[in-house]
Motif scaffolding. Structure first.
Motif, PDB file in Angstrom:
ATOM      1  N   MET A 113       0.854  -1.175   0.000  1.00 39.93           N
ATOM      2  CA  MET A 113       0.000   0.000   0.000  1.00 39.93           C
ATOM      3  C   MET A 113       0.898   1.237   0.000  1.00 39.93           C
ATOM      4  SD  MET A 113      -3.022   0.923   2.690  1.00 39.93           S
ATOM      5  CE  MET A 113      -3.573  -0.758   2.629  1.00 39.93           C
ATOM      6  N   ASP A 114       0.608   2.167  -0.876  1.00 38.63           N
ATOM      7  CA  ASP A 114       1.460   3.357  -0.923  1.00 38.63           C
ATOM      8  C   ASP A 114       1.104   4.316   0.213  1.00 38.63           C
ATOM      9  OD1 ASP A 114      -0.491   5.434  -1.833  1.00 38.63           O
ATOM     10  OD2 ASP A 114      -0.629   4.108  -3.561  1.00 38.63           O
ATOM     11  N   ARG A 115       1.996   5.247   0.449  1.00 42.03           N
ATOM     12  CA  ARG A 115       1.869   6.140   1.610  1.00 42.03           C
ATOM     13  C   ARG A 115       0.611   7.008   1.530  1.00 42.03           C
ATOM     14  NH1 ARG A 115       6.508   9.917   4.067  1.00 42.03           N
ATOM     15  NH2 ARG A 115       6.272   8.670   5.893  1.00 42.03           N
ATOM     16  N   MET A 116       0.310   7.548   0.369  1.00 43.28           N
ATOM     17  CA  MET A 116      -0.848   8.429   0.236  1.00 43.28           C
ATOM     18  C   MET A 116      -2.139   7.682   0.564  1.00 43.28           C
ATOM     19  SD  MET A 116      -1.722  11.387  -0.177  1.00 43.28           S
ATOM     20  CE  MET A 116      -2.176  12.745  -1.165  1.00 43.28           C
ATOM     21  N   ASN A 117      -2.254   6.468   0.052  1.00 47.60           N
ATOM     22  CA  ASN A 117      -3.443   5.674   0.317  1.00 47.60           C
ATOM     23  C   ASN A 117      -3.564   5.388   1.813  1.00 47.60           C
ATOM     24  OD1 ASN A 117      -5.726   4.147  -0.036  1.00 47.60           O
ATOM     25  ND2 ASN A 117      -4.656   2.360  -0.785  1.00 47.60           N
ATOM     26  N   TRP A 118      -2.459   5.060   2.453  1.00 45.38           N
ATOM     27  CA  TRP A 118      -2.481   4.786   3.888  1.00 45.38           C
ATOM     28  C   TRP A 118      -2.905   6.033   4.667  1.00 45.38           C
ATOM     29  CZ3 TRP A 118      -2.870   0.993   7.072  1.00 45.38           C
ATOM     30  CH2 TRP A 118      -2.601   1.200   8.427  1.00 45.38           C
ATOM     31  N   ASN A 119      -2.372   7.187   4.306  1.00 45.15           N
ATOM     32  CA  ASN A 119      -2.733   8.427   4.984  1.00 45.15           C
ATOM     33  C   ASN A 119      -4.219   8.735   4.818  1.00 45.15           C
ATOM     34  OD1 ASN A 119      -0.153   8.844   5.899  1.00 45.15           O
ATOM     35  ND2 ASN A 119       0.394  10.233   4.247  1.00 45.15           N
ATOM     36  N   THR A 120      -4.719   8.552   3.625  1.00 45.19           N
ATOM     37  CA  THR A 120      -6.129   8.806   3.360  1.00 45.19           C
ATOM     38  C   THR A 120      -7.005   7.868   4.186  1.00 45.19           C
ATOM     39  OG1 THR A 120      -5.606   9.521   1.129  1.00 45.19           O
ATOM     40  CG2 THR A 120      -7.885   8.938   1.551  1.00 45.19           C
ATOM     41  N   ARG A 121      -6.641   6.598   4.233  1.00 40.82           N
ATOM     42  CA  ARG A 121      -7.418   5.634   5.019  1.00 40.82           C
ATOM     43  C   ARG A 121      -7.392   5.999   6.495  1.00 40.82           C
ATOM     44  NH1 ARG A 121      -6.871  -0.473   3.244  1.00 40.82           N
ATOM     45  NH2 ARG A 121      -7.921  -0.536   5.239  1.00 40.82           N
ATOM     46  N   SER A 122      -6.240   6.433   6.968  1.00 40.96           N
ATOM     47  CA  SER A 122      -6.100   6.814   8.371  1.00 40.96           C
ATOM     48  C   SER A 122      -6.961   8.032   8.693  1.00 40.96           C
ATOM     49  CB  SER A 122      -4.636   7.102   8.689  1.00 40.96           C
ATOM     50  OG  SER A 122      -4.487   7.522  10.013  1.00 40.96           O
ATOM     51  N   GLU A 123      -6.954   9.018   7.812  1.00 40.92           N
ATOM     52  CA  GLU A 123      -7.777  10.212   8.013  1.00 40.92           C
ATOM     53  C   GLU A 123      -9.261   9.866   7.971  1.00 40.92           C
ATOM     54  OE1 GLU A 123      -6.462  12.857   4.991  1.00 40.92           O
ATOM     55  OE2 GLU A 123      -4.561  13.259   5.991  1.00 40.92           O
ATOM     56  N   ASN A 124      -9.645   8.994   7.056  1.00 39.92           N
ATOM     57  CA  ASN A 124     -11.048   8.578   6.964  1.00 39.92           C
ATOM     58  C   ASN A 124     -11.481   7.857   8.235  1.00 39.92           C
ATOM     59  OD1 ASN A 124     -11.186   9.661   4.420  1.00 39.92           O
ATOM     60  ND2 ASN A 124     -10.986   7.708   3.365  1.00 39.92           N
ATOM     61  N   ARG A 125     -10.606   7.032   8.772  1.00 39.91           N
ATOM     62  CA  ARG A 125     -10.924   6.311  10.010  1.00 39.91           C
ATOM     63  C   ARG A 125     -11.091   7.287  11.160  1.00 39.91           C
ATOM     64  NH1 ARG A 125      -8.413   3.881  14.481  1.00 39.91           N
ATOM     65  NH2 ARG A 125      -9.463   1.968  15.111  1.00 39.91           N
ATOM     66  N   ALA A 126     -10.201   8.271  11.231  1.00 38.70           N
ATOM     67  CA  ALA A 126     -10.308   9.274  12.293  1.00 38.70           C
ATOM     68  C   ALA A 126     -11.621  10.040  12.187  1.00 38.70           C
ATOM     69  CB  ALA A 126      -9.125  10.235  12.227  1.00 38.70           C
ATOM     70  N   THR A 127     -12.047  10.330  10.975  1.00 40.29           N
ATOM     71  CA  THR A 127     -13.319  11.019  10.760  1.00 40.29           C
ATOM     72  C   THR A 127     -14.485  10.153  11.214  1.00 40.29           C
ATOM     73  OG1 THR A 127     -12.389  12.212   8.890  1.00 40.29           O
ATOM     74  CG2 THR A 127     -14.776  12.134   9.022  1.00 40.29           C
ATOM     75  N   ARG A 128     -14.440   8.853  10.878  1.00 35.39           N
ATOM     76  CA  ARG A 128     -15.514   7.943  11.300  1.00 35.39           C
ATOM     77  C   ARG A 128     -15.576   7.825  12.815  1.00 35.39           C
ATOM     78  NH1 ARG A 128     -13.228   4.846   7.267  1.00 35.39           N
ATOM     79  NH2 ARG A 128     -12.428   3.350   8.792  1.00 35.39           N
ATOM     80  N   LEU A 129     -14.415   7.719  13.461  1.00 34.30           N
ATOM     81  CA  LEU A 129     -14.391   7.608  14.918  1.00 34.30           C
ATOM     82  C   LEU A 129     -14.923   8.881  15.579  1.00 34.30           C
ATOM     83  CD1 LEU A 129     -10.970   5.816  15.450  1.00 34.30           C
ATOM     84  CD2 LEU A 129     -13.263   4.844  15.688  1.00 34.30           C
ATOM     85  N   ALA A 130     -14.565  10.032  15.021  1.00 35.19           N
ATOM     86  CA  ALA A 130     -15.059  11.297  15.575  1.00 35.19           C
ATOM     87  C   ALA A 130     -16.571  11.404  15.404  1.00 35.19           C
ATOM     88  CB  ALA A 130     -14.360  12.472  14.899  1.00 35.19           C
ATOM     89  N   ARG A 131     -17.080  10.964  14.257  1.00 39.65           N
ATOM     90  CA  ARG A 131     -18.524  10.994  14.008  1.00 39.65           C
ATOM     91  C   ARG A 131     -19.247  10.082  14.991  1.00 39.65           C
ATOM     92  NH1 ARG A 131     -18.464  10.100   8.789  1.00 39.65           N
ATOM     93  NH2 ARG A 131     -18.621   7.850   8.950  1.00 39.65           N
ATOM     94  N   ALA A 132     -18.694   8.902  15.240  1.00 38.01           N
ATOM     95  CA  ALA A 132     -19.303   7.967  16.190  1.00 38.01           C
ATOM     96  C   ALA A 132     -19.288   8.555  17.597  1.00 38.01           C
ATOM     97  CB  ALA A 132     -18.566   6.630  16.165  1.00 38.01           C
ATOM     98  N   ALA A 133     -18.167   9.130  18.001  1.00 35.99           N
ATOM     99  CA  ALA A 133     -18.072   9.720  19.338  1.00 35.99           C
ATOM    100  C   ALA A 133     -19.052  10.873  19.489  1.00 35.99           C
ATOM    101  CB  ALA A 133     -16.647  10.196  19.598  1.00 35.99           C
ATOM    102  N   ASN A 134     -19.202  11.665  18.445  1.00 37.73           N
ATOM    103  CA  ASN A 134     -20.122  12.796  18.489  1.00 37.73           C
ATOM    104  C   ASN A 134     -21.573  12.318  18.588  1.00 37.73           C
ATOM    105  OD1 ASN A 134     -20.854  15.559  18.343  1.00 37.73           O
ATOM    106  ND2 ASN A 134     -21.316  15.303  16.186  1.00 37.73           N
ATOM    107  N   ALA A 135     -21.924  11.307  17.823  1.00 41.16           N
ATOM    108  CA  ALA A 135     -23.301  10.818  17.809  1.00 41.16           C
ATOM    109  C   ALA A 135     -23.657  10.071  19.087  1.00 41.16           C
ATOM    110  CB  ALA A 135     -23.517   9.904  16.601  1.00 41.16           C
TER     111      ALA A 135
END
Length: 59
Positions: A1-23
């Motif tokens: 997996m290239d670095r950009m893809n990994w960073n994007t996946r990591s950011e997306n996961r952080a967004t999902r976790l924040a959305r879950a915590a907020n809800a």
């Protein structure tokens, strides 16, 4: 997996976790969610997906 893809996946996961915590607020404990809060979690995910969809143009 290239670095950009990994960073994007990591950011997306952080967004999902924040959305879950907020809800869920106090219903979220670590990775565990109270059974009564599952509907809230699913609705938060559905709303997020809906907001990413392109809007239909009215004719």
């Amino acid at each position: 997996m290239d670095r950009m893809n990994w960073n994007t996946r990591s950011e997306n996961r952080a967004t999902r976790l924040a959305r879950a915590a907020n809800a869920l607020g106090a219903d979220l404990t670590g990775k565990c969610v109270a059974a009564e809060a599952i509907a809230t979690l699913l609705e938060a995910g559905a709303l997020a997906r809906r907001s990413r969809l392109p809007r239909r143009q009215q004719t």
